[in-house]
Design an enzyme around this catalytic site. Structure first.
Site, PDB file in Angstrom:
ATOM      1  N   GLY A 145      57.126  56.287 -11.417  1.00  0.00           N
ATOM      2  CA  GLY A 145      56.309  56.914 -12.456  1.00  0.00           C
ATOM      3  C   GLY A 145      57.128  57.885 -13.283  1.00  0.00           C
ATOM      4  O   GLY A 145      58.274  57.615 -13.659  1.00  0.00           O
ATOM      5  N   TRP A 146      56.552  59.068 -13.541  1.00  0.00           N
ATOM      6  CA  TRP A 146      57.243  60.078 -14.331  1.00  0.00           C
ATOM      7  C   TRP A 146      58.058  61.044 -13.458  1.00  0.00           C
ATOM      8  O   TRP A 146      58.393  62.132 -13.884  1.00  0.00           O
ATOM      9  CB  TRP A 146      56.241  60.834 -15.199  1.00  0.00           C
ATOM     10  CG  TRP A 146      55.792  60.036 -16.403  1.00  0.00           C
ATOM     11  CD1 TRP A 146      56.395  59.979 -17.623  1.00  0.00           C
ATOM     12  CD2 TRP A 146      54.641  59.185 -16.499  1.00  0.00           C
ATOM     13  NE1 TRP A 146      55.705  59.142 -18.467  1.00  0.00           N
ATOM     14  CE2 TRP A 146      54.614  58.647 -17.811  1.00  0.00           C
ATOM     15  CE3 TRP A 146      53.629  58.809 -15.596  1.00  0.00           C
ATOM     16  CZ2 TRP A 146      53.624  57.768 -18.246  1.00  0.00           C
ATOM     17  CZ3 TRP A 146      52.642  57.929 -16.033  1.00  0.00           C
ATOM     18  CH2 TRP A 146      52.641  57.425 -17.336  1.00  0.00           C
ATOM     19  N   THR A 182      61.621  52.040 -11.886  1.00  0.00           N
ATOM     20  CA  THR A 182      60.419  51.854 -12.707  1.00  0.00           C
ATOM     21  C   THR A 182      60.706  50.772 -13.726  1.00  0.00           C
ATOM     22  O   THR A 182      61.874  50.543 -14.081  1.00  0.00           O
ATOM     23  CB  THR A 182      59.991  53.161 -13.422  1.00  0.00           C
ATOM     24  OG1 THR A 182      58.932  52.861 -14.352  1.00  0.00           O
ATOM     25  CG2 THR A 182      61.123  53.810 -14.205  1.00  0.00           C
ATOM     26  N   LEU A 183      59.645  50.128 -14.221  1.00  0.00           N
ATOM     27  CA  LEU A 183      59.830  49.146 -15.297  1.00  0.00           C
ATOM     28  C   LEU A 183      59.411  49.728 -16.643  1.00  0.00           C
ATOM     29  O   LEU A 183      59.351  49.007 -17.632  1.00  0.00           O
ATOM     30  CB  LEU A 183      59.036  47.869 -14.982  1.00  0.00           C
ATOM     31  CG  LEU A 183      59.583  47.023 -13.827  1.00  0.00           C
ATOM     32  CD1 LEU A 183      58.670  45.827 -13.537  1.00  0.00           C
ATOM     33  CD2 LEU A 183      60.989  46.526 -14.140  1.00  0.00           C
ATOM     34  N   SER A 184      59.136  51.028 -16.675  1.00  0.00           N
ATOM     35  CA  SER A 184      58.686  51.663 -17.918  1.00  0.00           C
ATOM     36  C   SER A 184      59.824  52.425 -18.591  1.00  0.00           C
ATOM     37  O   SER A 184      60.422  53.319 -17.987  1.00  0.00           O
ATOM     38  CB  SER A 184      57.524  52.616 -17.597  1.00  0.00           C
ATOM     39  OG  SER A 184      57.453  53.645 -18.552  1.00  0.00           O
ATOM     40  N   GLN A 236      59.052  56.165 -19.008  1.00  0.00           N
ATOM     41  CA  GLN A 236      59.224  56.954 -17.778  1.00  0.00           C
ATOM     42  C   GLN A 236      60.708  57.243 -17.525  1.00  0.00           C
ATOM     43  O   GLN A 236      61.068  58.347 -17.110  1.00  0.00           O
ATOM     44  CB  GLN A 236      58.596  56.214 -16.591  1.00  0.00           C
ATOM     45  CG  GLN A 236      57.079  56.147 -16.700  1.00  0.00           C
ATOM     46  CD  GLN A 236      56.404  55.342 -15.602  1.00  0.00           C
ATOM     47  OE1 GLN A 236      57.040  54.549 -14.916  1.00  0.00           O
ATOM     48  NE2 GLN A 236      55.108  55.540 -15.448  1.00  0.00           N
ATOM     49  N   TRP A 239      62.132  46.330  -8.198  1.00  0.00           N
ATOM     50  CA  TRP A 239      62.596  46.308  -6.800  1.00  0.00           C
ATOM     51  C   TRP A 239      63.239  44.956  -6.492  1.00  0.00           C
ATOM     52  O   TRP A 239      64.162  44.872  -5.690  1.00  0.00           O
ATOM     53  CB  TRP A 239      61.433  46.589  -5.833  1.00  0.00           C
ATOM     54  CG  TRP A 239      60.386  45.514  -5.835  1.00  0.00           C
ATOM     55  CD1 TRP A 239      59.244  45.486  -6.581  1.00  0.00           C
ATOM     56  CD2 TRP A 239      60.397  44.285  -5.083  1.00  0.00           C
ATOM     57  NE1 TRP A 239      58.544  44.329  -6.351  1.00  0.00           N
ATOM     58  CE2 TRP A 239      59.240  43.576  -5.432  1.00  0.00           C
ATOM     59  CE3 TRP A 239      61.265  43.719  -4.165  1.00  0.00           C
ATOM     60  CZ2 TRP A 239      58.916  42.330  -4.897  1.00  0.00           C
ATOM     61  CZ3 TRP A 239      60.951  42.472  -3.622  1.00  0.00           C
ATOM     62  CH2 TRP A 239      59.801  41.799  -3.978  1.00  0.00           C
ATOM     63  N   CYS A 291      36.646  51.705 -12.158  1.00  0.00           N
ATOM     64  CA  CYS A 291      37.389  51.951 -10.904  1.00  0.00           C
ATOM     65  C   CYS A 291      36.640  52.936 -10.007  1.00  0.00           C
ATOM     66  O   CYS A 291      36.606  52.778  -8.787  1.00  0.00           O
ATOM     67  CB  CYS A 291      38.804  52.430 -11.202  1.00  0.00           C
ATOM     68  SG  CYS A 291      39.805  51.109 -11.893  1.00  0.00           S
TER      69      CYS A 291
END
Ligand SMILES: C[S@@+](CC[C@H](N)C(=O)[O-])C[C@H]1O[C@@H](n2cnc3c(N)ncnc32)[C@H](O)[C@@H]1O
Length: 290
Positions: A77-78, A98-100, A103, A122, A266
């Protein structure tokens, strides 16, 4: 690429960026000050910040990461957990995946030499040195795409735990937090969430996680904390409400309305027990028999 097949069976970088690269400023309007984007651990009278720190501490302690040399955070994440590891737990070197892109940029701005962040799945991770501990919070939900076969899904999860086993030193611990299907089938899940909020991402069942760890990890603790997610979502929704005008300025009315709808769906999912929130600690073991 290390294993193209495995990465293709999970959410792509594009799908992850569709969600997480919305705008750092937008997320900052409703996440807590550490930008933690997963269920907190609540006690009475907590602020969101306190409850998030309690969760991060719980995960760090679950992975026995204090004072360790090298710790991996899969789906960082961040960077709140990475930061906590180096600032409060004396960890010498943390690696976050991360894939962002947003981030990665955010974490690089910490300018912390003990933290290395990689724009990498990963499935492609090949560390030069092993890790003492692994933490993964709220990323496992993205490792499998919807509509793949049950055996493919299990293959991905098994591959993830096999990799984690290779990366960890003997006797190392992993702490994993993930949303799981509880009293719900994938077909009955929300199409809106699957298509417009978290594309290319399907949830695991607890049984799939347990099966996938067989004979390589010993599950030591497991707790299901779905009401912690209800509370966390409520806090995010309240913050977004407070900052709604600014949020609309940043990302537009349509996106803000989508997030409000997503939080609501959610909340109901966790409240009714359709979904659950699994927190699992496990220890690397060596297969005793061929
Ligand atoms: C809900 S966020 C959780 C972030 C953080 N752990 C937290 O609790 O605030 C999910 C994270 O998983 C990452 N992620 C998703 N798929 C991944 C993959 N295949 N490899 C590495 N990270 C992945 C995303 O980029 C994002 O950082």
């Amino acid at each position: 690429m290390n294993n193209p097949k495995i990465q293709e069976l999970g959410a792509s970088a594009a799908a992850i960026q569709y969600h997480y690269d919305q705008s750092n400023d937008f997320y900052r309007l409703w996440l807590d000050s550490t930008n933690t984007y997963s269920a907190a651990i609540w006690q009475e009278n907590d602020t969101l910040e306190l409850a998030q720190l309690r969760k991060i501490d719980f995960q760090i302690n679950g992975a026995r990461a204090e004072g360790k040399k090298r710790v991996l955070d899969v789906g960082c994440g961040w960077g709140a957990t990475l930061k906590r590891l180096v600032e409060n737990y004396g960890v010498e070197k943390c690696v976050g995946l991360t894939l962002s892109e947003a981030q990665v940029e955010w974490i690089k701005s910490f300018n912390e030499p003990k933290i290395e962040v990689k724009l990498e799945s990963w499935a492609d991770h090949c560390p030069e040195e092993s890790y003492d501990a692994i933490i993964s919070i709220g990323a496992f939900e993205h490792f499998a795409k919807p509509n793949i076969s049950p055996s493919q899904k299990l293959e991905i999860y098994r591959t993830f735990f096999q990799r984690a086993h290779q990366w960890l030193k003997p006797g190392g611990w992993m702490s994993l937090q993930t949303i799981v299907y509880e009293n719900l089938t994938p077909a009955a899940g929300s199409k809106f969430i699957a298509e417009e909020i978290f594309p290319e991402s399907d949830l695991p069942y607890l049984a799939e996680i347990v099966k996938a760890t067989e004979r390589i990890f010993e599950i030591v603790t497991l707790q299901n904390d779905r009401f912690d997610y209800v509370k966390t979502l409520k806090a995010w929704r309240a913050r977004l409400k407070e900052n709604r005008a600014e949020a609309v300025n940043l990302v537009g009315e349509e996106v803000v309305a989508k997030y409000e709808k997503y939080f609501g769906i959610c909340m109901i999912g966790f409240h009714t027990g359709n979904m659950n929130l699994a927190r699992i600690t496990m220890r690397r073991i060596e297969p005793a028999h061929k």
